[in-house]
Every structure is written in C-alpha cells, then in structure tokens.
Design an enzyme around this catalytic site. Structure first.
Site, mmCIF file in Angstrom:
data_model
loop_
_atom_site.group_PDB
_atom_site.id
_atom_site.type_symbol
_atom_site.label_atom_id
_atom_site.label_comp_id
_atom_site.label_asym_id
_atom_site.label_seq_id
_atom_site.Cartn_x
_atom_site.Cartn_y
_atom_site.Cartn_z
ATOM 1 C CD GLU A 1 -10.220 59.216 -16.413
ATOM 2 O OE1 GLU A 1 -10.578 60.389 -16.433
ATOM 3 O OE2 GLU A 1 -10.055 58.522 -17.426
ATOM 4 C CB CYS A 11 -8.287 64.361 -9.142
ATOM 5 S SG CYS A 11 -9.965 64.277 -9.763
ATOM 6 C CB CYS A 47 -21.009 59.081 -13.631
ATOM 7 S SG CYS A 47 -21.973 60.112 -12.509
ATOM 8 C CB CYS A 104 -23.738 66.176 -16.003
ATOM 9 S SG CYS A 104 -24.129 65.896 -14.257
ATOM 10 C CB CYS A 116 -19.924 65.313 -17.455
ATOM 11 S SG CYS A 116 -18.761 64.177 -16.670
ATOM 12 N N GLY A 131 -17.338 59.419 -11.594
ATOM 13 C CA GLY A 131 -18.365 58.903 -10.699
ATOM 14 C C GLY A 131 -18.965 59.945 -9.783
ATOM 15 C CB SER A 142 -16.741 67.033 -6.100
ATOM 16 O OG SER A 142 -17.518 67.731 -7.043
ATOM 17 C CB SER A 163 -20.921 69.913 -9.642
ATOM 18 O OG SER A 163 -19.667 69.313 -9.402
ATOM 19 C CG LEU A 164 -24.674 76.055 -8.161
ATOM 20 C CD1 LEU A 164 -25.693 75.274 -7.361
ATOM 21 C CD2 LEU A 164 -24.336 77.370 -7.460
ATOM 22 C CG ASN A 165 -21.682 72.862 -13.054
ATOM 23 O OD1 ASN A 165 -20.709 73.508 -12.684
ATOM 24 N ND2 ASN A 165 -21.694 71.552 -13.114
ATOM 25 C CB CYS A 210 -14.112 64.766 -15.299
ATOM 26 S SG CYS A 210 -15.388 63.676 -14.771
HETATM 27 N N1 SAH Z 1 -19.743 63.558 -9.834
HETATM 28 C C1 SAH Z 1 -19.180 64.536 -8.986
HETATM 29 C C2 SAH Z 1 -17.683 64.472 -8.916
HETATM 30 C C3 SAH Z 1 -16.957 64.155 -10.169
HETATM 31 S S1 SAH Z 1 -17.205 65.244 -11.575
HETATM 32 C C4 SAH Z 1 -19.614 65.909 -9.396
HETATM 33 O O1 SAH Z 1 -20.218 66.061 -10.442
HETATM 34 O O2 SAH Z 1 -19.360 66.829 -8.620
HETATM 35 C C5 SAH Z 1 -15.796 66.228 -11.384
HETATM 36 C C6 SAH Z 1 -15.934 67.674 -11.859
HETATM 37 O O3 SAH Z 1 -15.593 67.749 -13.237
HETATM 38 C C7 SAH Z 1 -17.329 68.252 -11.691
HETATM 39 O O4 SAH Z 1 -17.262 69.490 -11.017
HETATM 40 C C8 SAH Z 1 -17.755 68.450 -13.129
HETATM 41 O O5 SAH Z 1 -18.660 69.510 -13.181
HETATM 42 C C9 SAH Z 1 -16.425 68.685 -13.844
HETATM 43 N N2 SAH Z 1 -16.470 68.486 -15.284
HETATM 44 C C10 SAH Z 1 -17.055 67.490 -15.961
HETATM 45 N N3 SAH Z 1 -16.910 67.667 -17.294
HETATM 46 C C11 SAH Z 1 -16.200 68.814 -17.463
HETATM 47 C C12 SAH Z 1 -15.731 69.541 -18.602
HETATM 48 N N4 SAH Z 1 -15.946 69.105 -19.841
HETATM 49 N N5 SAH Z 1 -15.053 70.690 -18.395
HETATM 50 C C13 SAH Z 1 -14.789 71.129 -17.138
HETATM 51 N N6 SAH Z 1 -15.196 70.485 -16.043
HETATM 52 C C14 SAH Z 1 -15.902 69.336 -16.186
HETATM 53 FE FE1 SF4 Z 2 -21.320 62.242 -13.065
HETATM 54 FE FE2 SF4 Z 2 -20.115 64.386 -11.989
HETATM 55 FE FE3 SF4 Z 2 -19.920 63.873 -14.624
HETATM 56 FE FE4 SF4 Z 2 -22.244 64.672 -13.621
HETATM 57 S S1 SF4 Z 2 -20.324 65.849 -13.661
HETATM 58 S S2 SF4 Z 2 -21.958 62.962 -15.080
HETATM 59 S S3 SF4 Z 2 -22.226 63.685 -11.639
HETATM 60 S S4 SF4 Z 2 -19.105 62.626 -12.975
#
Ligand code: SAH
Ligand code: SF4
Length: 356
Positions: free
Chosen positions: A100, A114, A121, A125, A128, A166, A198, A220-222, A339
């Site tokens: 997508e 995007c 992936c 996480c 996600c 991914g 990212s 992506s620190l979080n 995502c």
């Molecule tokens: N894998 C890479 C890039 C793709 S993820 C990464 O993790 O940086 C894209 C972004 O979507 C990341 O910043 C991730 O933290 C965010 N994301 C994933 N699930 C989410 C959710 N449920 N709500 C908000 N952001 C989310």
């Molecule tokens: Fe993969 Fe990024 Fe989602 Fe983490 S946040 S599972 S690295 S797509």
C-alpha cells in the site's frame, strides 16, 4: 530474499535499474551511453512505458529493447479517498502479494507520498499492525519506484516518505537503488531534501546508509527508557537507546538539516511528563525535530490513544525547551490510512471476517 523474479519471460524490467545499471545494460548491447539518459527521460519524465512510443530512439534499438526488456507499469487494484483528501492505493504484485501507498495532500497543490519497502515487516513492534503480518518479502527497487510512478499519474508528488509497510533499512540495497532512481536528474530529479527514510533503529544499517547515500532520516523512537522501548520495539534489545542515539549523532547532516524523531503517544505507556523530560535529555546535542503522533487504535491492540491534555502537556514541555515538536494529526482516519491498516481491512474482507 530475492524470491521475486526481475524478469518477465526472461526480460529485464528497466524500472529496476539505476542510471549506471541501465548504461551498463545498454553498453552490453553495444549501444551509446547517452541512450540511458534518453530512456530515463521517457520512463520517468514523461511516464511512457512502451518502447514503440520512444520516438527519438532508432527503430532497431526499439526492436532490440522490446526483445530484451520491458517497463513495468502499475495500476492500483483498490483506492480509497478520505474526506480530508488523503488517498490510499493498494497494489497487487506479480506474485499476488499486496502493498500500500498513501498520498497525503499538503498546503496548496502539494502532496507527500508515503511508500512501502517490504511486504509485511520483521520487526514485530507491538503497537504496529504491519508488524503482526511478519515479513513476507523485500520489495525490488522497481516495486518501490512503481508506487511513485503510479501516484504521479494523479498529480505531482513533492515529497516522499519511506514510512509505509516495512523496515527500509532491512532492505537496504533495494532502497538505496530506488533512491538513486528518484534522484536521477534525467528521471524524477528528486532532491535528497525531499525524501525521508524512517527506521525503527537498525544501528549498523543507519551508519551504512549515511555512508552510501544522502537522505533525510526519521527515527521511530516511541519510548524514553530501554524497559519501555524493549517492550514496544524488540529491535531495542539489539540496539538500545544509548547506541541508537550515538548512531544519530554520527549520521551525516547538511547545514540546517535535522533528524526527525517520531514519537507515537500511547496512553499511560509513554505519554507522561517524565517521558517528556527524558526525551529532552536524549535529544541533547542532536539537530532534531519531534513528530508527536497520537496512537491510532486498531483491532487486536490493547493500546489506547492518548488523552488530548497529555498530548498538550507533552508538546508544551518540548516547545518550552526549544525543541521543534509538531503534532501530527492522523490523516485519513476514515479510510484506515495508518501503516498497514488498509491491507488488514482488505484481508479481513477476503477472509470474510467481521470489521472491527
Ligand atoms: N519501519 C519503519 C517505517 C515504517 S513504520 C519505522 O518503523 O520507522 C511507519 C510509522 O508508522 C512508524 O513511525 C510507526 O511508528 C508508525 N505507526 C505504526 N503503527 C501505528 C499506529 N497504530 N498508530 C500511529 N502510528 C503508527
Ligand atoms: Fe515494522 Fe515500522 Fe511497524 Fe515496527 S513500526 S513493525 S519497524 S513497520
């Protein structure tokens, strides 16, 4: 990992080739080097994929190319447009997998695209949806590039973010190739300032990326402690915060360029004033900006969006300490544009499961 063939009936897909590779391919056919630039102008400048239409190439070259190569071209299998103008595309790949892409309208006529870099992936996480699919396969360079080629048919794309499905640094070679294709002056001619990659924080690959190519980096620190980040992002168990922040300090930046830190705020998990305080300390000395993203709730996740007042307190704390902190409104919420969420929805429909 390269299970997906480059070829269709043993023909080469020119969308997989950088200018340098295309030049090599043509010189292998005994052709002049400058033909590669001509081909890039047709394919990316004008969106032409049929050799027959490339009228400044000789008839014999067009015939030879038709025998040995092709130019893939994508049309979305499904699209959804949100009330805020965000448009989501679902593409079906040659092997039946799907990826997508999301077009996000910006001020004026501008748009950010995007794009995805893998099917699924591997990083797992916990917040996600993409992570729950696991990794199916890497995308080829041409499959990364084709997302942009398909989207520009709907209007110009000003910025690209590698933030779809991914982990881009888990597919580094193909991602670097795709960036080279985006940057080629004869093709899309993107400025490296307009593309952001990212990552979840694969430290060795972050350093390798910095050595190989220029691109804006988003991390992506979080979380602000290893204990919480270990739980949210298993990659932290291999590359904890100290190593991640050290790699950020080493990442080559142009003057005035900053690293973007994405911080998903999850209620009661990482959204407290103590987190904001620790975040300021972590970012000390790094040219940084912070994107605060309220967690987008989805089926199968017990995490909750933060309360509006905790977002305000968190953001104000950062701003008061001169840290650029932008609250990212989740765009396209009515079309599940976050995502992995459209893919999840379509697969549920295909399996005839009830919606969330
Ligand atoms: N894998 C890479 C890039 C793709 S993820 C990464 O993790 O940086 C894209 C972004 O979507 C990341 O910043 C991730 O933290 C965010 N994301 C994933 N699930 C989410 C959710 N449920 N709500 C908000 N952001 C989310
Ligand atoms: Fe993969 Fe990024 Fe989602 Fe983490 S946040 S599972 S690295 S797509």
């Amino acid at each position: 990992m390269n299970r997906h063939p480059l070829t269709k009936q043993d023909k080469i897909d020119l969308k997989n080739l950088t200018l340098e590779e295309l030049t090599q391919f043509l010189s292998g056919m005994g052709k002049e080097r400058f033909r590669a630039a001509q081909l890039l102008r047709w394919i990316y400048g004008r969106g032409v994929v049929s050799f027959a239409e490339m009228t400044d190439l000789s008839k014999s070259l067009r015939e030879e190319l038709t025998e040995r190569a092709f130019v893939s071209d994508w049309t979305a299998e499904a699209t959804e447009t949100s009330s805020d103008g965000t448009k989501k595309y679902l593409f079906r790949l040659a092997d039946g997998q799907t990826v997508e892409t999301v077009r996000i309208p910006m001020e004026g006529e501008r748009a950010t695209l995007c794009i995805s870099t893998q099917v699924g992936c591997a990083m797992q996480c916990s917040f996600c949806l993409t992570g729950t699919f696991g990794l199916v396969r890497n995308l080829e360079a041409g499959e990364i590039v084709n997302q942009v080629c398909a989207a520009v048919k709907d209007g110009p794309v000003n910025n690209i973010v590698l933030m779809g499905m991914g982990e881009p640094l888990h597919n580094l070679d193909n991602v670097v190739k795709a960036l080279q294709i985006f940057y080629a002056a004869e093709g899309f001619d993107f400025s490296p300032r307009k593309i952001t990659l990212s990552t979840s924080g694969l430290v060795p690959e972050m350093l390798e990326l910095g050595r190989r190519i220029r691109v804006n980096l988003a991390v992506s620190l979080n979380a602000t402690t290893d204990a919480v980040r270990d739980e949210l992002m298993p990659v932290n168990r291999s590359y904890p915060l100290k190593e991640l922040m050290a790699a950020c300090r080493q990442y080559p930046l142009a003057p005035r360029q900053r690293i973007t830190f994405e911080y998903i705020l999850i209620r009661g998990v990482n959204d407290t004033p103590a987190d904001a305080r620790r975040l300021v300390k972590l970012l000390h000395g790094i040219p940084a900006k912070v994107n605060l993203i309220p967690f987008n709730e989805h089926e199968g996740s017990a995490f909750r969006s933060p309360l509006p007042e905790s977002i305000d307190v968190f953001q104000t704390y950062l701003l008061d300490r001169n840290i650029v902190a932008i609250r990212r409104a989740s765009k396209g919420q009515d079309i599940s544009a976050a995502c992995g969420q459209l893919k999840g929805k379509l697969e549920r429909q295909q399996r005839r499961l009830p919606p969330p």
